[in-house]
Every structure is written in structure tokens, then in C-alpha cells.
Design an enzyme around this catalytic site. Sequence first.
Site, mmCIF file in Angstrom:
data_model
loop_
_atom_site.group_PDB
_atom_site.id
_atom_site.type_symbol
_atom_site.label_atom_id
_atom_site.label_comp_id
_atom_site.label_asym_id
_atom_site.label_seq_id
_atom_site.Cartn_x
_atom_site.Cartn_y
_atom_site.Cartn_z
ATOM 1 N N GLU A 156 0.852 -1.195 0.000
ATOM 2 C CA GLU A 156 0.000 0.000 0.000
ATOM 3 C C GLU A 156 0.882 1.237 0.000
ATOM 4 O O GLU A 156 1.844 1.305 0.759
ATOM 5 C CB GLU A 156 -0.840 0.115 1.290
ATOM 6 C CG GLU A 156 -1.956 -0.860 1.447
ATOM 7 C CD GLU A 156 -2.740 -0.635 2.762
ATOM 8 O OE1 GLU A 156 -2.615 0.445 3.383
ATOM 9 O OE2 GLU A 156 -3.458 -1.565 3.149
ATOM 10 N N GLU A 185 -13.869 5.578 -0.435
ATOM 11 C CA GLU A 185 -14.794 4.707 0.293
ATOM 12 C C GLU A 185 -15.474 5.514 1.388
ATOM 13 O O GLU A 185 -14.873 5.786 2.419
ATOM 14 C CB GLU A 185 -14.036 3.506 0.857
ATOM 15 C CG GLU A 185 -13.491 2.589 -0.223
ATOM 16 C CD GLU A 185 -12.555 1.527 0.332
ATOM 17 O OE1 GLU A 185 -13.048 0.559 0.917
ATOM 18 O OE2 GLU A 185 -11.330 1.677 0.189
ATOM 19 N N LYS A 197 -15.728 4.524 5.374
ATOM 20 C CA LYS A 197 -14.595 4.342 6.276
ATOM 21 C C LYS A 197 -14.634 5.372 7.396
ATOM 22 O O LYS A 197 -14.966 6.529 7.164
ATOM 23 C CB LYS A 197 -13.281 4.456 5.507
ATOM 24 C CG LYS A 197 -13.119 3.348 4.476
ATOM 25 C CD LYS A 197 -11.717 3.304 3.929
ATOM 26 C CE LYS A 197 -10.799 2.615 4.912
ATOM 27 N NZ LYS A 197 -9.502 2.296 4.292
ATOM 28 N N GLU A 217 -9.344 9.671 5.183
ATOM 29 C CA GLU A 217 -9.511 8.214 5.117
ATOM 30 C C GLU A 217 -10.505 7.808 4.025
ATOM 31 O O GLU A 217 -10.414 6.722 3.474
ATOM 32 C CB GLU A 217 -10.000 7.663 6.456
ATOM 33 C CG GLU A 217 -8.950 7.665 7.546
ATOM 34 C CD GLU A 217 -7.924 6.566 7.363
ATOM 35 O OE1 GLU A 217 -8.325 5.428 7.101
ATOM 36 O OE2 GLU A 217 -6.721 6.849 7.463
#
Length: 472
Positions: free
Chosen positions: A266, A320, A323, A329
Site C-alpha cells: 500500500e 470509500e 470508512k 480516510e
Amino acid sequence: MTLPTVLVQILLPMLLWASAIKGTDGGGGIGVNYGTRGTTLPPPGDVARFLARETLVDRVRLLDADPAVLHAFAGTGLAVDVTVPNAVVPRLVNMSFARRWVRDNVAPYARATNISRVLVGNEVTTEANRTLLLAIVPAMRNLHTALVAMSLHGRIKVSTTHSLGVLTTTEHPSSGRFRDGYDTAILRPLLHFLRATGAPFMVNAYPFYGLTNDTLDFALFRVSDAGVVDKGSGLVYTNMLDAQLDAVHSAISRMGFGDVDIAVSETGWPSAGEDWEVGVGADHAREYNTNAIRHLGSGVGTPLMPNRTFEVSIFSLFDENLKPGPVSERNFGLFHGDMTPVYDAGIFTDPAAIVEQPVSAKATPAPAGQLGARQWCVATPGADEMMLQENIDFACGQEGIDCAAIRPGGVCYEPDTVQGHAAYAMNLYFQSNGRHAFDCDFGQTGILTTADPSKILIPYIQHKLARLLSLY
Ligand SMILES: *[C@@H]1O[C@H](CO)[C@@H](O)[C@H](O)[C@H]1NC(C)=O
Ligand SMILES: *[C@@H]1O[C@H](CO)[C@@H](O)[C@H](O)[C@H]1NC(C)=O
Ligand SMILES: *[C@@H]1O[C@H](CO)[C@@H](O)[C@H](O)[C@H]1NC(C)=O
Ligand SMILES: *[C@@H]1O[C@H](CO)[C@@H](O)[C@H](O)[C@H]1NC(C)=O
Ligand SMILES: *[C@@H]1O[C@H](CO)[C@@H](O)[C@H](O)[C@H]1NC(C)=O
């Protein structure tokens, strides 16, 4: 991604000594992390077709082993890494369960889908959970054994991903080493397993975390000539990602496993964030991801690992919106939920076809709080100092809780106050135990807050940084 405290702990030293990209276009491929914690994400079949036809992406990492997604990637040839959720990892110590897990989650899809790895948990080595820690290597061995029994081990490797919190604080990349206690007990057998099976050591590396205005250029690969000298090796660093990877390499080499490959499972940069988050924004995200992909694929390598490419997976494929945590985030995605690009990080086969959708016009970042803001546990104002000291002793006495940072010489030792140390220890305890409100009670001397206490540390970081830079 991991606890703010741990991040400050690990990244502060990088900032303390920190303060170019060349080569040709991408040698290796491009991976993406395909998380699905969003309400409006497209069906997996559309995602698979889109990635295969219209992008240079050739690797996808899943944070689970969702059958629908594995089915969707059938026939695309894209390499797919599946993940065993952390909660399931301890059960894999049971060989028959491991066999069953492979039989149910991998074998049925492996013929049509190019499953290339089973990743055993995510960032288990920084979860501060003893059960998980002790299970990780036996679980990996059992999964490998199960794959061997089905003759799948030739193409499906077993590994696990680590955050940089697996390292202790290091002043230079060349002095990188694993956390005390973890090195011989967990990392040695783990590295031994990776070497024996030909699997890489996988690391989640984020120059974004711990960033200050002073280190932004260094993080974004904008420093071209005069970099930062590692006083241990004499090597010059022009970017933070190289420094982080070399710190990992140093730790691995120190244990005698310098030949084990390192892959970046990542890395990424948010296109939007809170006011207090330094460096967020679509332009920076595009710049970071484009440069990271190009640099790691260029064959230049890093100062300690020259002339090589690295596998890299960008975090993340989609924004997303479910999250938790700060706005950033929910905004690490290359794409909005409707598959329109947030920006172009150079991953399209036909860049001319791309119409970027600005962050503001497309996705109003959900305010923290609405989706459960990230919370920190701190001392109640005016709490009795003796009780706070007891809290420190209690929290730091728990298995898996490492309070080295608040001991003399530790990165969070200053300011040397009971309140400061208690905030660190109490928060670490709260975060490590699953973030239940009752774990922040401490006889009514603890209180939850959504204000990031690491901000309290920023003046201190800047002070140290300024002092250090004045030495150059
Ligand atoms: C499967 O993925 C691997 C990378 O892990 C790649 O080398 C290989 O070519 C892929 N296989 C197919 C059939 O596309
Ligand atoms: C440790 O992890 C296991 C498996 O995920 C979980 O069941 C357990 O509750 C965790 N323990 C703590 C103290 O968080
Ligand atoms: C081991 O796993 C098998 C298969 O899931 C299960 O039937 C068995 O009860 C487990 N054994 C233990 C000791 O948990
Ligand atoms: C960092 O720079 C930005 C833009 O120049 C500015 O708005 C912000 O206040 C700075 N932050 C700090 C902590 O100095
Ligand atoms: C890396 O490549 C450069 C340029 O080709 C060469 O001079 C150097 O010796 C190489 N270094 C290593 C360690 O192979």
C-alpha cells in the site's frame, strides 16, 4: 494504516533527519487496493472489465476473499491477492481449518482467476494483539501446506502486510530495525518462511503520514539534487518513500535476510482531508502517486537497493465513504464511486479519453463525525496526577503495549509531564483494545475526544526539525 500514535512514533525520526526522480517510464506493473467500504461502488464485474480494458493496472489486492469479486476477475489475467481477515487468522493455526479455508476460498476460483497470493491478515505485526501475533507464522505455514497439498503453491504465495510501525524509531534508513521482542520471536521465523517459499516481505508505506509543510517536497519527490544525507551510510536521499523502504531493508538485512524481496502493498495520498491535515488535495495526490509509480518502476531503485524495480499497489482504487476516521480516510481513491477518475495518476491505456472530476464537484467529503469520527483517549482535564501515573503503569504493563516512546529518550518523552505521558499510554491502550468507550474510562480520569492529540506534538516536532535542519 495504523494508530496515530504509532505513526508519530515511527515517522518522527524520519522527519528529524529529513527536511528526484529520474529514470524511464514504468518497468513493473501497477497494483491497486480494491476496498469495498463504500455505498455507491460499481458491481465487481464492471470494475474488473474496466481495469482490464482501460488501465495499466495488472494487480489487485483484496482485503478479503469475496467470491463475487474473485469470480469477476476470472479470465482477466490480472493478478489477485486475497486476504484472510485478521479475525480469522488465529483459527488457521488449526491445520484442518487452514485446509478448509483454502478449499472454500481459493481452490474454486484459482482455475479461472489469477490468484497470486494469500495475505494472512493486515498489519498484524502492529496490532498489539498477542493472540494474533503468535498465530501469524503458524497460520502462514499451514496455508502454504494446504496450497502444496492442492498443487497451488507454485503460483500462489503466502505473505502478510506490515505497517512501518513494525520498525522501532530509527534516525536514519541505514539504522532501521524491527521492534524489540518482535524481531527474534516473530520476524525471524516469518522472514525464514518468506525466503523458503519465495514470497515477498510486504509493507504499507505512507510518506503522507507524519508530513509537515517542511517535508512536503521531500515526500512528493520534488527534491532533485541536494537531498538528505544518511549519516550512517553516507547515502543521499531525495524522497521519503526511498527512506522508508531502505529502513525496512536495513531491518531485514540486520536479521540476515537481505535477499528477501520487498513489495509495497500500500502507498497513496488523499485527495481531500480535514483542515488540519497537511498536504491533502487532488494535485498532491496525483503528483505523489504518479511519481511513486514511475520511480518504483523505473529501475533506479533506492540508495540501499539500487538498480531494481519494486512491485507497488496504490491505496486505493475507490474513495470509500463508509470508512471511519478523518476525511482523508475516505478520499484515498483514484476513482469516485461511479468510476469517474478523481485524477489521472498515469494508469490509463488511453489518457486522452480521461475526463477528471474535481473532488469538490463530485464527492463532498463526508464530515468526520457523521460516519464515526476517529476518537482518541486523553486524560480528563484536572485529573489527579497520582491516578494518571497509575493509568500509565497499568496501560504500559499490558502485553503488547509498547511505551518506549514516553521513556527518557523516546520520541514522545517531551513534554515530560504526567498528563502528556498519560495521554499517550491511555490512548494506546484504548486503540489497542478495539476502541471501546469503556477502555477509556480509567476510573473517570479518561475522556474520549475527536481532536487529534498528536497535534499537540506538532510544535514539538517542528522545534526538533528546525533544530536539526540548522545543523546542516
Ligand atoms: C498472473 O499474474 C502473474 C503475476 O503474479 C503474472 O506474471 C502472470 O502472467 C499472470 N498470469 C496470466 C495468465 O495472466
Ligand atoms: C485479538 O485478535 C483476536 C482475533 O482477531 C480477537 O478475537 C481478540 O478479541 C483480540 N484481542 C484483543 C485484546 O483485542
Ligand atoms: C479445527 O478445524 C476443524 C475444521 O474447521 C474443526 O472441525 C475442528 O473443531 C477444529 N479443531 C479445534 C481444536 O478447534
Ligand atoms: C502549511 O502550508 C499551508 C499552505 O501554505 C498553510 O495554509 C498551513 O497553515 C501551513 N501549516 C502549518 C502547520 O504551518
Ligand atoms: C547500477 O547501475 C549503474 C548504472 O548502470 C552502475 O554504474 C552501478 O554499478 C549499478 N550498481 C549496482 C549495485 O549494480
